[in-house]
Design a protein around this motif. Structure first.
Motif, short mmCIF file in Angstrom:
data_model
loop_
_atom_site.label_atom_id
_atom_site.label_comp_id
_atom_site.label_asym_id
_atom_site.label_seq_id
_atom_site.Cartn_x
_atom_site.Cartn_y
_atom_site.Cartn_z
N LEU A 33 0.80 -1.23 0.00
CA LEU A 33 0.00 0.00 0.00
C LEU A 33 0.84 1.28 0.00
O LEU A 33 0.45 2.28 -0.60
N HIS A 34 2.00 1.23 0.67
CA HIS A 34 2.70 2.49 0.93
C HIS A 34 4.12 2.59 0.39
O HIS A 34 4.71 3.66 0.48
N ASN A 35 4.66 1.52 -0.15
CA ASN A 35 6.01 1.57 -0.70
C ASN A 35 5.93 2.01 -2.17
O ASN A 35 5.45 1.27 -3.02
N LYS A 36 6.37 3.19 -2.45
CA LYS A 36 6.26 3.75 -3.80
C LYS A 36 7.06 2.95 -4.82
O LYS A 36 6.78 2.99 -6.02
N ASN A 37 8.08 2.23 -4.36
CA ASN A 37 8.91 1.45 -5.28
C ASN A 37 8.31 0.08 -5.59
O ASN A 37 8.82 -0.66 -6.41
N ASN A 38 7.23 -0.25 -4.89
CA ASN A 38 6.57 -1.54 -5.10
C ASN A 38 5.60 -1.41 -6.27
O ASN A 38 4.70 -0.58 -6.27
N LYS A 39 5.81 -2.23 -7.29
CA LYS A 39 5.02 -2.12 -8.52
C LYS A 39 3.70 -2.88 -8.45
O LYS A 39 2.87 -2.76 -9.35
N ALA A 40 3.51 -3.69 -7.40
CA ALA A 40 2.27 -4.46 -7.29
C ALA A 40 1.09 -3.54 -6.99
O ALA A 40 1.14 -2.72 -6.08
N ALA A 41 0.06 -3.64 -7.79
CA ALA A 41 -1.13 -2.82 -7.59
C ALA A 41 -2.28 -3.72 -7.13
O ALA A 41 -2.45 -4.82 -7.65
N LEU A 42 -3.03 -3.25 -6.16
CA LEU A 42 -4.14 -4.04 -5.63
C LEU A 42 -5.46 -3.43 -6.10
O LEU A 42 -5.79 -2.30 -5.75
N ASN A 43 -6.22 -4.21 -6.88
CA ASN A 43 -7.54 -3.74 -7.26
C ASN A 43 -8.50 -3.98 -6.10
O ASN A 43 -8.13 -4.54 -5.07
N LEU A 44 -9.74 -3.55 -6.24
CA LEU A 44 -10.69 -3.66 -5.15
C LEU A 44 -10.97 -5.11 -4.78
O LEU A 44 -11.12 -5.45 -3.59
N ASP A 45 -11.05 -6.00 -5.76
CA ASP A 45 -11.28 -7.41 -5.48
C ASP A 45 -10.18 -7.98 -4.59
O ASP A 45 -10.45 -8.71 -3.63
N ALA A 46 -8.93 -7.63 -4.90
CA ALA A 46 -7.80 -8.13 -4.12
C ALA A 46 -7.84 -7.57 -2.70
O ALA A 46 -7.59 -8.29 -1.73
N ARG A 47 -8.17 -6.31 -2.57
CA ARG A 47 -8.22 -5.69 -1.24
C ARG A 47 -9.34 -6.29 -0.40
O ARG A 47 -9.16 -6.55 0.80
N LEU A 48 -10.47 -6.54 -1.03
CA LEU A 48 -11.59 -7.14 -0.31
C LEU A 48 -11.24 -8.56 0.12
O LEU A 48 -11.56 -8.99 1.24
N SER B 43 -8.59 3.60 1.41
CA SER B 43 -8.10 4.97 1.18
C SER B 43 -6.71 5.00 0.55
O SER B 43 -6.34 5.97 -0.12
N GLY B 44 -5.92 3.94 0.79
CA GLY B 44 -4.54 3.93 0.32
C GLY B 44 -3.64 4.84 1.13
O GLY B 44 -2.48 5.06 0.79
N ARG B 45 -4.16 5.37 2.24
CA ARG B 45 -3.40 6.29 3.09
C ARG B 45 -2.92 5.57 4.34
O ARG B 45 -3.51 4.60 4.78
N ARG B 46 -1.84 6.09 4.94
CA ARG B 46 -1.37 5.54 6.20
C ARG B 46 -2.35 5.90 7.31
O ARG B 46 -3.11 6.86 7.21
N ALA B 47 -2.28 5.14 8.40
CA ALA B 47 -3.17 5.42 9.53
C ALA B 47 -2.98 6.85 10.02
O ALA B 47 -3.93 7.52 10.41
N ILE B 48 -1.76 7.33 10.03
CA ILE B 48 -1.50 8.75 10.26
C ILE B 48 -0.91 9.29 8.96
O ILE B 48 0.21 8.96 8.59
N HIS B 49 -1.69 10.09 8.23
CA HIS B 49 -1.19 10.52 6.92
C HIS B 49 -0.77 11.98 6.90
O HIS B 49 -0.38 12.51 5.87
N SER B 50 -0.86 12.67 8.03
CA SER B 50 -0.28 14.01 8.16
C SER B 50 -0.09 14.28 9.64
O SER B 50 -0.62 13.58 10.49
N GLU B 51 0.64 15.32 9.97
CA GLU B 51 0.97 15.59 11.37
C GLU B 51 -0.26 15.96 12.19
O GLU B 51 -0.34 15.66 13.37
#
Length: 209
Positions: A16-31, A126-134
């Motif tokens: 979800l959060h490593n920009k260098n990771n090329k694997a993409a998760l569609n909604l089916d995979a996430r579910l 959301s694709g966001r971290r649990a804390i995504h800003s300060e």
């Protein structure tokens, strides 16, 4: 000697959060990942010979194999707690996913894992971290939208937020809100959470046929 299974895809956090990771998760995979993880936690809580509380449920502790099958890992906290003891003097775990009731009272229960798991659900949609800003947490963002009875569309990951899937994403967000209640008795048990996720997954497969 300890022998560990090699998990080729790393953790859900990596995906979800490593920009260098090329694997993409569609909604089916996430579910599917959510449902499999919920199954694992439900087994720990209700079906294992000895009830196991994880205590540190988060994407970094959900590992994925070649086929993106989810496996719950890292039971360090559960090992630190005595089997006949629910309270702990030292609050341990990742605070970004921690149940506020556990944080305040030192009482770790199955519902603590339910709270943490639903934060994971919010990260998945959301694709966001649990804390995504300060100054703003992911949970707070979704709770504010829910309180105002608005759609959470702007919070959804743009990679999966297509028009035909918005209703399902809204359902997932709504389910998460039920598990974030500060009234522990109002939270469902993990077996119910797993059942809800499988129902959504099956309904989506029927729509795709």
């Amino acid at each position: 000697m300890l022998v560990y299974e090699f998990i080729s895809q790393g953790s859900l956090h990596d995906i979800l959060h490593n920009k260098n990771n090329k694997a993409a998760l569609n909604l089916d995979a996430r579910l599917s990942i959510a449902a499999q993880s919920a199954d694992g936690l439900a087994y720990m809580h209700s079906q294992a010979n000895t009830r196991i509380l994880h205590g540190d449920v988060k994407p970094a502790n959900i590992l994925l194999d070649d086929n993106f099958i989810a496996k719950i890992s890292d039971f360090g906290i559960s090992r630190l707690l005595a089997r006949d003891k629910k309270h702990t003097a030292s609050i341990i775990g990742d605070i970004n996913y921690m149940d506020p009731v556990y944080l305040q009272e030192g009482l770790l229960t199955e519902k603590s894992d339910v709270y943490s798991f639903r934060v994971v659900i919010l990260e998945l949609i959301s694709g966001r971290r649990a804390i995504h800003s300060e100054n703003n947490s992911l949970v707070k963002s979704f709770l504010e939208v829910h309180k105002e009875q608005k759609k959470a569309t702007e919070l959804f990951d743009k990679e999966i937020a297509i028009a035909e899937d918005l209703e399902l994403l809204d359902s997932l967000a709504g389910m998460a809100m039920e598990c974030l209640s500060l009234d522990v008795d109002q939270r469902p048990i993990m077996m119910e959470v797993a059942g809800q996720l499988h129902i959504l997954s099956r309904s989506r497969k029927v729509q795709d046929v």
